[in-house]
Design an enzyme around this catalytic site. Structure first.
Site, PDB file in Angstrom:
ATOM      1  N   GLY A 191      43.985  35.655  39.471  1.00 15.83           N
ATOM      2  CA  GLY A 191      43.753  34.807  38.305  1.00 15.83           C
ATOM      3  C   GLY A 191      43.151  35.562  37.135  1.00 15.83           C
ATOM      4  CG  ASP A 237      35.282  33.363  43.607  1.00 15.34           C
ATOM      5  OD1 ASP A 237      34.879  32.405  42.920  1.00 15.34           O
ATOM      6  OD2 ASP A 237      36.429  33.425  44.088  1.00 15.34           O
ATOM      7  CB  THR A 271      36.913  37.948  41.889  1.00 17.73           C
ATOM      8  OG1 THR A 271      36.782  36.595  42.324  1.00 17.73           O
ATOM      9  CG2 THR A 271      35.852  38.787  42.548  1.00 17.73           C
TER      10      THR A 271
END
Length: 180
Positions: free
Chosen positions: A15, A159, A157
């Site tokens: 993403g 995350d 990322t």
């Protein structure tokens, strides 16, 4: 004796997060100063998979682009990735993501097309590959390293969960912009 790096490639996977274009800009800037040619694979590992060694140059142009300073000088002013991205993993390609020229009868999916990826990198004379991505993108980078490809991974990322890293591109923006 170390072999001089003449040509590197960049790709982005997974993403979009803020900072992708900035990271690519810095890689190209540094490479430019060292007289190293840089190419970018469009749509992540999918672009590298769709490249055809004996293919029409017009076909290949949609999957690979030369990156020079003039082209990347201002890309950090926009979000996302100007190379685009995909979630293709060449070690486990789904039937719908299999490049047309690699489709054959009897293939079991998910399929591993690592041999094609390595052959494409060799044909393009890529001395080092810089994947920018999260766990899935970078785990395939490890696979290529095990196959003998020089890989310099950039973790990305929101995350912040890529093993062995302290910080990932996209994490601080996620933390500072998230509303509870």
């Amino acid at each position: 004796m170390k072999r001089k790096i003449n040509k590197i490639a960049i790709l982005t996977g997974g993403g979009d997060v803020p900072g992708l274009n900035s990271a690519m800009r810095q890689v190209v800037s540094r490479a430019h100063r060292a007289n190293i040619e840089v190419v970018g694979f469009r749509r992540g590992w999918g672009g590298l998979a769709n490249y055809r060694i004996d293919g029409d140059p017009a076909w290949n142009k949609q999957w690979i682009t030369e990156l020079d300073w003039g082209q990347v000088r201002t890309i950090d002013r926009t979000g996302g990735t100007f190379l685009h991205t995909s979630r293709t993993n060449p070690a486990k390609v789904r039937e719908k993501d299999m490049p047309v020229h690699l489709r054959k009868e009897g293939i079991k999916y998910p399929a591993d097309i690592t041999d094609t990826i390595v052959a494409n990198l060799e044909h393009l004379e890529i001395d080092a590959l810089i994947p920018i991505g999260g766990d899935d993108t970078l785990s395939y980078g490890v696979r290529l390293y095990q196959e003998g490809v020089k890989v310099v991974a950039i973790p990305k990322t929101m995350d912040n969960d890529v093993p062995g890293t302290d910080y990932c591109i996209g994490f601080s923006t996620c933390v500072t912009r998230t509303i509870a």
